[in-house]
Design an enzyme around this catalytic site. Sequence first.
Site, PDB file in Angstrom:
ATOM      1  N   ASP A 117      -2.725  32.553  29.403  1.00  0.00           N
ATOM      2  CA  ASP A 117      -3.418  31.526  30.177  1.00  0.00           C
ATOM      3  C   ASP A 117      -4.813  32.059  30.496  1.00  0.00           C
ATOM      4  O   ASP A 117      -4.990  33.257  30.730  1.00  0.00           O
ATOM      5  CB  ASP A 117      -2.698  31.260  31.499  1.00  0.00           C
ATOM      6  CG  ASP A 117      -1.443  30.417  31.345  1.00  0.00           C
ATOM      7  OD1 ASP A 117      -0.939  30.279  30.225  1.00  0.00           O
ATOM      8  OD2 ASP A 117      -0.958  29.907  32.390  1.00  0.00           O
ATOM      9  N   HIS A 173       1.047  37.392  25.469  1.00  0.00           N
ATOM     10  CA  HIS A 173       2.018  37.109  24.420  1.00  0.00           C
ATOM     11  C   HIS A 173       1.371  37.259  23.044  1.00  0.00           C
ATOM     12  O   HIS A 173       0.149  37.298  22.923  1.00  0.00           O
ATOM     13  CB  HIS A 173       2.562  35.689  24.595  1.00  0.00           C
ATOM     14  CG  HIS A 173       3.295  35.472  25.884  1.00  0.00           C
ATOM     15  ND1 HIS A 173       4.639  35.167  25.934  1.00  0.00           N
ATOM     16  CD2 HIS A 173       2.869  35.507  27.183  1.00  0.00           C
ATOM     17  CE1 HIS A 173       5.008  35.026  27.199  1.00  0.00           C
ATOM     18  NE2 HIS A 173       3.954  35.231  27.979  1.00  0.00           N
ATOM     19  N   SER A 260      -8.241  40.064  34.539  1.00  0.00           N
ATOM     20  CA  SER A 260      -8.139  40.924  33.365  1.00  0.00           C
ATOM     21  C   SER A 260      -8.533  40.136  32.122  1.00  0.00           C
ATOM     22  O   SER A 260      -8.977  38.994  32.220  1.00  0.00           O
ATOM     23  CB  SER A 260      -6.722  41.493  33.245  1.00  0.00           C
ATOM     24  OG  SER A 260      -5.760  40.532  33.602  1.00  0.00           O
TER      25      SER A 260
END
Length: 299
Positions: A117, A173, A260
Amino acid sequence: MSAAPIRFYHRYKQAVEVERVLGERWMRLAYDNPAGRFVVWLLTRRAFFSRWYGHKMRKPESALRILPFIAKYDIDADEFAKSPFDYKNFNEFFFRALKPHARPIAAGDAVAVFPADGRHLVFPNVDTADGFYVKGSKFSLAELLGDDALAAKFAGGSMLISRLCPVDYHRFHFPVGGTAGDSRLINGWLYSVSPIALRHRLRYLIENKRVVTLIETPRAGTVIMVEVGATNVGSIQQSYVPGRPVQKGEEKGLFAFGGSCVITIFAAGRIRFDADLVEQSRNHVETYARMGDRLGTLT
């Protein structure tokens, strides 16, 4: 330039929005003036500062911050794998898992997906891009990867920069299926990766602590993932098993507290990014999209 609000394109609303920055006043004090940048250099970029803040966010009393944080930033608690009342501290809430179907993975063997995201920039050819966050402001792949030979193999390659804000889901991911090798740590500082900081000095991305992983794929050849730490993100945890086949959208790891960044690199001619991403990135505007959504087509 740095004092301007952070604007991004919301892919689902098809509109430009202004980012609500957690701790914006502190961020601008830290990076928008020489005295603040000296404090960053002296203190906040160092690992002990992030370890101290991480310890603070692991204390039981930090759990009291969770509900106000959810309400202030309008986070959808229905996506959480467990109730907001079940987290023992704020850090546990921060790297929360989601329900299995909260992030559908775009179908198709030739379709690559976003690894996280966040707010994303794409560059079809890193060698000809006129800048990343600011026109003319770039870094080399050799500097990012800490490996001249590997960087040479990706000359003219395509790059995705995925910036995660503290309000985002903070697990990352795999954007493609394949076999992931061992992760390689490149130690470094922990500067902020907010545009407030990067507009002053893009090189924070190559000076920060980062982890490099190669993924061997049947369609796209070798794909590189780089997780970049930042202030209050001293911990980059890997959850995958090296050498084992992974599926597109499978969890790779997580960041502990803070903002991050994840950088994904494809070899030259191996991906065609979706048109909306290219259009916005050409104007140095990030696109908000969620993990598992369509990034582009492997070629």
